[in-house]
Scaffold this motif. Sequence first.
Motif, PDB file in Angstrom:
ATOM      1  N   MET A   1     -66.657  33.713 -30.706  1.00 40.87           N
ATOM      2  CA  MET A   1     -67.272  33.659 -29.494  1.00 40.87           C
ATOM      3  C   MET A   1     -68.084  34.891 -28.809  1.00 40.87           C
ATOM      4  SD  MET A   1     -65.323  32.488 -25.640  1.00 40.87           S
ATOM      5  CE  MET A   1     -64.449  34.024 -25.833  1.00 40.87           C
ATOM      6  N   ASP A   2     -69.381  34.810 -28.439  1.00 35.13           N
ATOM      7  CA  ASP A   2     -69.886  35.966 -27.887  1.00 35.13           C
ATOM      8  C   ASP A   2     -69.162  36.173 -26.637  1.00 35.13           C
ATOM      9  OD1 ASP A   2     -71.616  38.166 -27.224  1.00 35.13           O
ATOM     10  OD2 ASP A   2     -73.440  36.696 -27.088  1.00 35.13           O
ATOM     11  N   VAL A   3     -68.979  37.377 -26.343  1.00 33.72           N
ATOM     12  CA  VAL A   3     -68.270  37.976 -25.122  1.00 33.72           C
ATOM     13  C   VAL A   3     -69.237  38.733 -24.415  1.00 33.72           C
ATOM     14  CG1 VAL A   3     -65.965  37.279 -25.539  1.00 33.72           C
ATOM     15  CG2 VAL A   3     -66.756  39.368 -26.137  1.00 33.72           C
ATOM     16  N   THR A   4     -70.351  38.959 -24.711  1.00 30.10           N
ATOM     17  CA  THR A   4     -71.379  39.890 -24.060  1.00 30.10           C
ATOM     18  C   THR A   4     -71.851  39.347 -22.925  1.00 30.10           C
ATOM     19  OG1 THR A   4     -73.088  39.325 -25.421  1.00 30.10           O
ATOM     20  CG2 THR A   4     -71.572  41.305 -26.126  1.00 30.10           C
ATOM     21  N   VAL A   5     -72.354  40.133 -22.022  1.00 28.58           N
ATOM     22  CA  VAL A   5     -72.959  39.523 -20.612  1.00 28.58           C
ATOM     23  C   VAL A   5     -74.370  39.588 -20.635  1.00 28.58           C
ATOM     24  CG1 VAL A   5     -71.056  40.195 -19.358  1.00 28.58           C
ATOM     25  CG2 VAL A   5     -72.829  41.897 -19.676  1.00 28.58           C
ATOM     26  N   PRO A   6     -75.110  40.104 -21.451  1.00 33.63           N
ATOM     27  CA  PRO A   6     -76.596  40.027 -21.657  1.00 33.63           C
ATOM     28  C   PRO A   6     -77.279  38.752 -21.608  1.00 33.63           C
ATOM     29  CG  PRO A   6     -76.130  41.736 -23.107  1.00 33.63           C
ATOM     30  CD  PRO A   6     -74.916  41.268 -22.565  1.00 33.63           C
ATOM     31  N   LEU A   7     -78.210  38.319 -20.903  1.00 30.84           N
ATOM     32  CA  LEU A   7     -78.600  37.018 -20.583  1.00 30.84           C
ATOM     33  C   LEU A   7     -80.039  36.776 -21.110  1.00 30.84           C
ATOM     34  CD1 LEU A   7     -77.396  36.902 -16.777  1.00 30.84           C
ATOM     35  CD2 LEU A   7     -76.394  35.616 -18.637  1.00 30.84           C
ATOM     36  N   GLU A   8     -80.495  37.314 -22.150  1.00 29.03           N
ATOM     37  CA  GLU A   8     -81.702  37.249 -22.791  1.00 29.03           C
ATOM     38  C   GLU A   8     -82.204  35.774 -22.999  1.00 29.03           C
ATOM     39  OE1 GLU A   8     -85.235  38.772 -24.278  1.00 29.03           O
ATOM     40  OE2 GLU A   8     -83.576  39.894 -23.506  1.00 29.03           O
ATOM     41  N   GLY A   9     -83.178  35.413 -22.509  1.00 28.13           N
ATOM     42  CA  GLY A   9     -83.680  33.849 -22.623  1.00 28.13           C
ATOM     43  C   GLY A   9     -83.235  32.931 -21.537  1.00 28.13           C
ATOM     44  N   LYS A  10     -82.617  33.651 -20.482  1.00 28.13           N
ATOM     45  CA  LYS A  10     -82.106  32.668 -19.480  1.00 28.13           C
ATOM     46  C   LYS A  10     -83.008  32.871 -18.289  1.00 28.13           C
ATOM     47  CE  LYS A  10     -78.385  31.261 -21.596  1.00 28.13           C
ATOM     48  NZ  LYS A  10     -78.265  29.923 -22.328  1.00 28.13           N
ATOM     49  N   VAL A  11     -82.977  31.884 -17.227  1.00 30.76           N
ATOM     50  CA  VAL A  11     -83.625  31.959 -16.087  1.00 30.76           C
ATOM     51  C   VAL A  11     -82.660  31.633 -14.896  1.00 30.76           C
ATOM     52  CG1 VAL A  11     -85.495  30.716 -14.696  1.00 30.76           C
ATOM     53  CG2 VAL A  11     -85.863  31.208 -17.082  1.00 30.76           C
ATOM     54  N   ALA A  12     -82.682  32.630 -14.202  1.00 34.31           N
ATOM     55  CA  ALA A  12     -81.775  32.499 -12.931  1.00 34.31           C
ATOM     56  C   ALA A  12     -82.628  32.371 -11.553  1.00 34.31           C
ATOM     57  CB  ALA A  12     -81.181  33.906 -12.795  1.00 34.31           C
ATOM     58  N   LEU A  13     -82.006  31.377 -10.865  1.00 35.38           N
ATOM     59  CA  LEU A  13     -82.801  31.181  -9.367  1.00 35.38           C
ATOM     60  C   LEU A  13     -81.377  31.866  -8.442  1.00 35.38           C
ATOM     61  CD1 LEU A  13     -84.429  30.093  -7.041  1.00 35.38           C
ATOM     62  CD2 LEU A  13     -83.355  27.876  -7.622  1.00 35.38           C
ATOM     63  N   VAL A  14     -81.772  32.642  -7.474  1.00 33.32           N
ATOM     64  CA  VAL A  14     -81.066  33.160  -6.549  1.00 33.32           C
ATOM     65  C   VAL A  14     -81.628  33.033  -5.174  1.00 33.32           C
ATOM     66  CG1 VAL A  14     -79.593  35.441  -5.958  1.00 33.32           C
ATOM     67  CG2 VAL A  14     -80.353  34.907  -8.227  1.00 33.32           C
ATOM     68  N   THR A  15     -80.846  32.175  -4.308  1.00 34.73           N
ATOM     69  CA  THR A  15     -81.388  32.160  -2.928  1.00 34.73           C
ATOM     70  C   THR A  15     -81.157  33.331  -2.009  1.00 34.73           C
ATOM     71  OG1 THR A  15     -79.619  30.919  -2.344  1.00 34.73           O
ATOM     72  CG2 THR A  15     -81.298  29.549  -3.261  1.00 34.73           C
ATOM     73  N   GLY A  16     -81.542  33.527  -1.069  1.00 35.63           N
ATOM     74  CA  GLY A  16     -81.068  34.457  -0.185  1.00 35.63           C
ATOM     75  C   GLY A  16     -81.258  36.114  -0.585  1.00 35.63           C
ATOM     76  N   SER A  17     -82.293  36.205  -1.618  1.00 35.89           N
ATOM     77  CA  SER A  17     -82.302  37.435  -2.323  1.00 35.89           C
ATOM     78  C   SER A  17     -83.274  38.409  -2.474  1.00 35.89           C
ATOM     79  CB  SER A  17     -82.292  36.742  -3.840  1.00 35.89           C
ATOM     80  OG  SER A  17     -83.551  35.825  -4.407  1.00 35.89           O
ATOM     81  N   THR A  18     -83.874  38.595  -1.173  1.00 37.71           N
ATOM     82  CA  THR A  18     -84.690  39.728  -0.803  1.00 37.71           C
ATOM     83  C   THR A  18     -84.070  40.903  -0.186  1.00 37.71           C
ATOM     84  OG1 THR A  18     -85.284  38.450   1.276  1.00 37.71           O
ATOM     85  CG2 THR A  18     -86.753  37.905  -0.667  1.00 37.71           C
ATOM     86  N   SER A  19     -82.779  40.923   0.112  1.00 33.82           N
ATOM     87  CA  SER A  19     -81.844  41.821   0.680  1.00 33.82           C
ATOM     88  C   SER A  19     -80.631  41.723   0.390  1.00 33.82           C
ATOM     89  CB  SER A  19     -82.348  42.117   1.938  1.00 33.82           C
ATOM     90  OG  SER A  19     -81.676  41.089   2.744  1.00 33.82           O
ATOM     91  N   GLY A  20     -79.631  42.575   0.758  1.00 33.10           N
ATOM     92  CA  GLY A  20     -78.279  42.253   0.747  1.00 33.10           C
ATOM     93  C   GLY A  20     -77.641  41.856  -0.693  1.00 33.10           C
ATOM     94  N   ILE A  21     -76.699  40.960  -0.493  1.00 32.02           N
ATOM     95  CA  ILE A  21     -75.931  40.598  -1.666  1.00 32.02           C
ATOM     96  C   ILE A  21     -76.955  39.955  -2.770  1.00 32.02           C
ATOM     97  CG2 ILE A  21     -74.069  38.904  -2.315  1.00 32.02           C
ATOM     98  CD1 ILE A  21     -72.619  39.401   0.168  1.00 32.02           C
ATOM     99  N   GLY A  22     -77.633  39.015  -2.061  1.00 29.41           N
ATOM    100  CA  GLY A  22     -78.634  38.235  -3.054  1.00 29.41           C
ATOM    101  C   GLY A  22     -79.506  39.295  -3.908  1.00 29.41           C
ATOM    102  N   LEU A  23     -80.038  40.436  -3.513  1.00 29.32           N
ATOM    103  CA  LEU A  23     -80.923  41.161  -4.065  1.00 29.32           C
ATOM    104  C   LEU A  23     -80.110  41.813  -5.225  1.00 29.32           C
ATOM    105  CD1 LEU A  23     -83.376  42.726  -4.638  1.00 29.32           C
ATOM    106  CD2 LEU A  23     -82.846  44.072  -2.612  1.00 29.32           C
ATOM    107  N   ALA A  24     -78.989  42.155  -4.806  1.00 31.37           N
ATOM    108  CA  ALA A  24     -77.780  42.746  -5.791  1.00 31.37           C
ATOM    109  C   ALA A  24     -77.644  42.116  -7.033  1.00 31.37           C
ATOM    110  CB  ALA A  24     -76.582  43.423  -5.137  1.00 31.37           C
ATOM    111  N   ILE A  25     -77.481  40.741  -6.670  1.00 33.56           N
ATOM    112  CA  ILE A  25     -77.286  39.715  -7.757  1.00 33.56           C
ATOM    113  C   ILE A  25     -78.482  39.706  -8.489  1.00 33.56           C
ATOM    114  CG2 ILE A  25     -76.840  37.322  -8.383  1.00 33.56           C
ATOM    115  CD1 ILE A  25     -75.037  37.133  -5.761  1.00 33.56           C
ATOM    116  N   ALA A  26     -79.713  39.634  -8.081  1.00 33.57           N
ATOM    117  CA  ALA A  26     -80.739  39.333  -8.732  1.00 33.57           C
ATOM    118  C   ALA A  26     -81.214  40.542  -9.659  1.00 33.57           C
ATOM    119  CB  ALA A  26     -81.992  39.166  -7.893  1.00 33.57           C
ATOM    120  N   ARG A  27     -80.770  41.734  -8.951  1.00 31.91           N
ATOM    121  CA  ARG A  27     -81.048  42.794  -9.900  1.00 31.91           C
ATOM    122  C   ARG A  27     -79.896  43.087 -11.059  1.00 31.91           C
ATOM    123  NH1 ARG A  27     -79.555  46.218  -5.995  1.00 31.91           N
ATOM    124  NH2 ARG A  27     -81.749  46.500  -5.328  1.00 31.91           N
TER     125      ARG A  27
END
Length: 265
Positions: A1-27
């Motif tokens: 089982m691969d236990v690394t976190v890199p998300l190569e090839g994945k696409v993420a959608l983060v709402t409320g992400s232009t500032s604050g918590i959401g921006l940190a998550i997107a980053r």
Amino acid sequence: MDVTVPLEGKVALVTGSTSGIGLAIARALSSNGADVAINGLGSPEQIDEVVKRLASDSERRVVHFSHDLSAIAEAGGLVEAATAEFGRVDILVNNAGVQHIASVDEFPDEQWHRLIAINLTAAFATTRAVWPQMKDRGWGRIINTASTLAFTAETRKSGYVATKHGILGLTREIALEGAQLGITCNAVCPAWVLTPLVAKQVEEKAAELQYSFEEAARNYFVTDIPTRRFVETDEIAASVLFLCSEAARSITGIALPVDGGSLIV
């Protein structure tokens, strides 16, 4: 089982992400290999700067979508637009949230409906919209930003408390429905985080009591947090990143406190 976190090839959608918590998550997600669809408020200049900075720092594709999450059709349409742009959505982070503070007998109808729409209904709508493609691929990660107020309550926040309790219920239901489909759904539950939303509340309390910002924060906001400090946005982002990883594939339906120990007090 691969236990690394890199998300190569994945696409993420983060709402409320232009500032604050959401921006940190997107980053965090983009810096670990995911292309990211962001959504949130701001002037065109501010949003353009956020997109450019995220893309430059991560060397991943970053696109902003301006859908209004107070309308259920637009919330679902956000997933459709992101999918059309990127070809897929593998990770959905329902982070958008609003607040209104008033005693229950003075809570305006329009604010109640606004909080329900953005804090809760939008998360249902985006989840419903992304579900078929996650089901078809046999892989999906859904993370909802809740709050310690998903477990407790606070005066003059009936709308917010109700929606965060609702988000926790939705999280558990979606986790059950996705359990055999390769789709996990979890919630992160921060205590006080110094986002623009919280900073406004601290400023209002400081003005009311003629305190400095620091005095208001220390005496009224972090008093019940054993660490005696605000939770940092990057700490929440790191929790979300872990929940997106293969190491977390058997973690579903949880409400993860990121709260400096506040729920044990």
